[in-house]
Design a protein around this motif. Structure first.
Motif, PDB file in Angstrom:
ATOM      1  N   THR A  32      31.330  23.807   1.414  1.00  0.00           N
ATOM      2  CA  THR A  32      30.352  24.513   2.248  1.00  0.00           C
ATOM      3  C   THR A  32      30.267  26.002   1.938  1.00  0.00           C
ATOM      4  O   THR A  32      29.216  26.622   2.128  1.00  0.00           O
ATOM      5  CB  THR A  32      30.705  24.331   3.726  1.00  0.00           C
ATOM      6  OG1 THR A  32      32.057  24.759   3.943  1.00  0.00           O
ATOM      7  CG2 THR A  32      30.583  22.864   4.132  1.00  0.00           C
ATOM      8  N   VAL A  65      36.489  20.548   2.418  1.00  0.00           N
ATOM      9  CA  VAL A  65      35.237  20.737   3.162  1.00  0.00           C
ATOM     10  C   VAL A  65      34.813  22.197   3.137  1.00  0.00           C
ATOM     11  O   VAL A  65      33.629  22.516   2.927  1.00  0.00           O
ATOM     12  CB  VAL A  65      35.407  20.229   4.615  1.00  0.00           C
ATOM     13  CG1 VAL A  65      34.154  20.510   5.425  1.00  0.00           C
ATOM     14  CG2 VAL A  65      35.722  18.740   4.616  1.00  0.00           C
ATOM     15  N   ASN A  66      35.762  23.110   3.322  1.00  0.00           N
ATOM     16  CA  ASN A  66      35.426  24.532   3.284  1.00  0.00           C
ATOM     17  C   ASN A  66      34.947  24.954   1.893  1.00  0.00           C
ATOM     18  O   ASN A  66      34.031  25.772   1.758  1.00  0.00           O
ATOM     19  CB  ASN A  66      36.636  25.370   3.697  1.00  0.00           C
ATOM     20  CG  ASN A  66      36.989  25.183   5.156  1.00  0.00           C
ATOM     21  OD1 ASN A  66      36.141  24.771   5.959  1.00  0.00           O
ATOM     22  ND2 ASN A  66      38.227  25.464   5.515  1.00  0.00           N
ATOM     23  N   TYR A  96      42.374  18.465   3.160  1.00  0.00           N
ATOM     24  CA  TYR A  96      41.058  17.904   3.479  1.00  0.00           C
ATOM     25  C   TYR A  96      40.132  18.987   4.041  1.00  0.00           C
ATOM     26  O   TYR A  96      38.952  19.056   3.719  1.00  0.00           O
ATOM     27  CB  TYR A  96      41.221  16.771   4.483  1.00  0.00           C
ATOM     28  CG  TYR A  96      39.938  16.053   4.815  1.00  0.00           C
ATOM     29  CD1 TYR A  96      39.404  15.097   3.947  1.00  0.00           C
ATOM     30  CD2 TYR A  96      39.250  16.321   5.997  1.00  0.00           C
ATOM     31  CE1 TYR A  96      38.226  14.441   4.250  1.00  0.00           C
ATOM     32  CE2 TYR A  96      38.075  15.673   6.306  1.00  0.00           C
ATOM     33  CZ  TYR A  96      37.571  14.728   5.430  1.00  0.00           C
ATOM     34  OH  TYR A  96      36.402  14.085   5.727  1.00  0.00           O
ATOM     35  N   LYS A  97      40.712  19.853   4.882  1.00  0.00           N
ATOM     36  CA  LYS A  97      39.935  20.984   5.403  1.00  0.00           C
ATOM     37  C   LYS A  97      39.533  21.930   4.274  1.00  0.00           C
ATOM     38  O   LYS A  97      38.392  22.431   4.242  1.00  0.00           O
ATOM     39  CB  LYS A  97      40.782  21.732   6.441  1.00  0.00           C
ATOM     40  CG  LYS A  97      40.105  22.959   7.038  1.00  0.00           C
ATOM     41  CD  LYS A  97      41.119  23.907   7.640  1.00  0.00           C
ATOM     42  CE  LYS A  97      41.935  24.562   6.544  1.00  0.00           C
ATOM     43  NZ  LYS A  97      42.801  25.642   7.040  1.00  0.00           N
TER      44      LYS A  97
END
Length: 448
Positions: A287, A283-284, A279-280
């Motif tokens: 972005t 997001v990374n 999940y991280k």
């Protein structure tokens, strides 16, 4: 001659909280004793007033004799002597005593003296309508915060203002005093979770246990058993009793199923770690402007892991459902073996016993006891051990990828949460003693 020229040491101020890669000693040794004294004074005062107004003095025969309780008192007295001895030694060795050292010694002595008084009050007085076991929230919070405060010293590992380098005699003595505080506060907290000097059952049950009733007599037998063994010993006894039913002897297929289910438990633990990591990564990737192929592959892997994990903690995931489905045959084996042993035990009893019992009640007790054994076995294997494994994995992950401070936060939070769950469990167990008595009777029958 001892001089107190300033509150903090030279070139420092109490407003400086972080100095040279560590917490400022002046700030730390002012904040910690102030918080501990406030908690011990206000919560302890309210607690003593409630015990004095709504409690009564316990009869000496109901107060358990415990060496661990004497060990608790000895640790508290050792901490009091340590605070006073540290201030006297520093005044005698340097001649110049900062003001925060005097405040730390005085406030800490008063706080721990109040905690010692509260420990004595809890041993000799008890509320009439007390439905819980163990120490009060005031004492547990005080011990937990004291132990957590001593762990804050690790944050200043690289600071030259602390004693970790052991370059001088003064730092060696300060390190020895800190080590005494760390060991004593830790032992007080963990021994306090057991509460060895307090009765194991509510006081109203103790004073009314002379009533001539079958269930009360069984409860008295259960109470004496609980007084002679600790909670950990009782847990180990149940585990030793239930392990043969989890590992079916003589049936290779069921043994393979057990190993496969335990392997699925390990897979669930790995999935619980990988889901937030991916999940991280999603997001990374969104972005940081990563390529569409990288983000899409990460999303696909995340969806697959989420499907295997299920909602929330994985209670309805694919892996969990497969494990529950395969465990049904092991549960059926346990039901069959336990019921056969129970019926064999009943058939070996005398005719007089059967004439004085109702068959429906006996069969109902057998069914409830068997289901209780299955529930306890599933709870130990699939709830307690996985929860402990998740806590250990999370602490190791936070320590490796962040620092020891985050791991300490997780450890303290989970310790306080488990201690509160233990109090609620004891309260619930007191309210519903009859099912536990039936489980206890079944344990007596199926014990090899």
């Amino acid at each position: 001659m001892v001089f107190i020229q300033s509150y903090c040491e030279a070139n420092t101020s109490i407003s400086h909280t972080w100095v040279d890669e560590g917490i400022a000693p002046c700030f730390y040794f002012t904040l910690v004793p102030s918080i501990l004294l406030s908690i011990s004074f206000f919560l302890g005062t309210v607690h003593c007033i409630c015990y004095q107004k709504y409690g009564t003095s316990m009869e000496p025969k109901f107060i358990p004799r415990s060496r661990l309780y004497g060990f608790q008192l000895a640790l508290t007295v050792l901490l009091l002597l340590q605070f006073l001895g540290g201030m006297v030694w520093r005044a005698a060795s340097s001649g110049e005593l900062p003001g925060y050292v005097v405040l730390y010694s005085c406030f800490s002595t008063l706080g721990w003296a109040w905690a010692l008084a509260l420990l004595r009050v809890e041993r000799w007085r008890v509320p009439l309508m007390d439905r819980t076991r163990g120490h009060s929230t005031a004492l547990l919070v005080f011990w937990a915060l004291a132990f957590s405060a001593e762990n804050l010293a690790f944050v200043s590992w690289y600071s030259p203002h602390w004693w970790w380098d052991l370059e001088t005699t003064q730092k060696e003595v300060q390190f020895a005093l800190w080590l005494i505080r760390y060991v004593c506060t830790g032992l007080l907290f963990f021994i306090g979770l057991k509460a060895p000097g307090l009765p194991r059952r509510p006081y109203m049950l103790l004073i009314n246990e002379d009533e001539r009733d079958v269930e009360n007599s069984t409860q008295s037998l259960l109470g004496r058993t609980e007084e002679n063994q600790s909670t950990w010993q009782g847990f180990r006894k149940k585990v030793r009793l239930l392990v043969p039913y989890m590992w079916p002897r003589g049936n290779i297929i069921l043994q393979v199923l057990v190993l496969f289910c335990l392997g699925l438990l390990g897979v669930e633990r790995a999935i619980n770690v990988l889901v937030p990591i991916y999940y991280k990564n999603i997001v990374n990737g969104l972005t940081d402007g990563s390529s569409w192929h990288t983000v899409a592959s990460t999303v696909v892997i995340y969806v697959g892991l989420k499907f295997l994990q299920g909602g929330g903690a994985g209670a309805s995931g694919f892996v969990s459902n497969i494990r529950s489905f395969l465990w049904i045959r092991v549960q059926q084996f346990t039901n069959r073996v336990v019921q056969v042993r129970l019926f064999a035990h009943l058939h070996s009893l005398s005719l007089r016993w059967h004439l004085g019992r109702k068959t429906g009640d006996v069969l109902r007790s057998i069914d409830r006891g068997t289901s209780s054994i299955n529930s306890l076995l599933s709870y130990i294997v699939f709830s307690i051990f996985p929860t402990i494994a998740d806590i250990v994995i999370s602490i190791i992950y936070f320590v490796n990828f962040f620092n020891a401070w985050f791991g300490l936060i997780v450890f303290i939070c989970m310790t306080l949460y488990l201690s509160k769950c233990r109090m609620l469990k004891d309260n619930y167990k007191t309210e519903t003693q009859l099912p536990s008595l039936k489980l206890h009777c079944c344990e007596k029958v199926i014990a090899p």
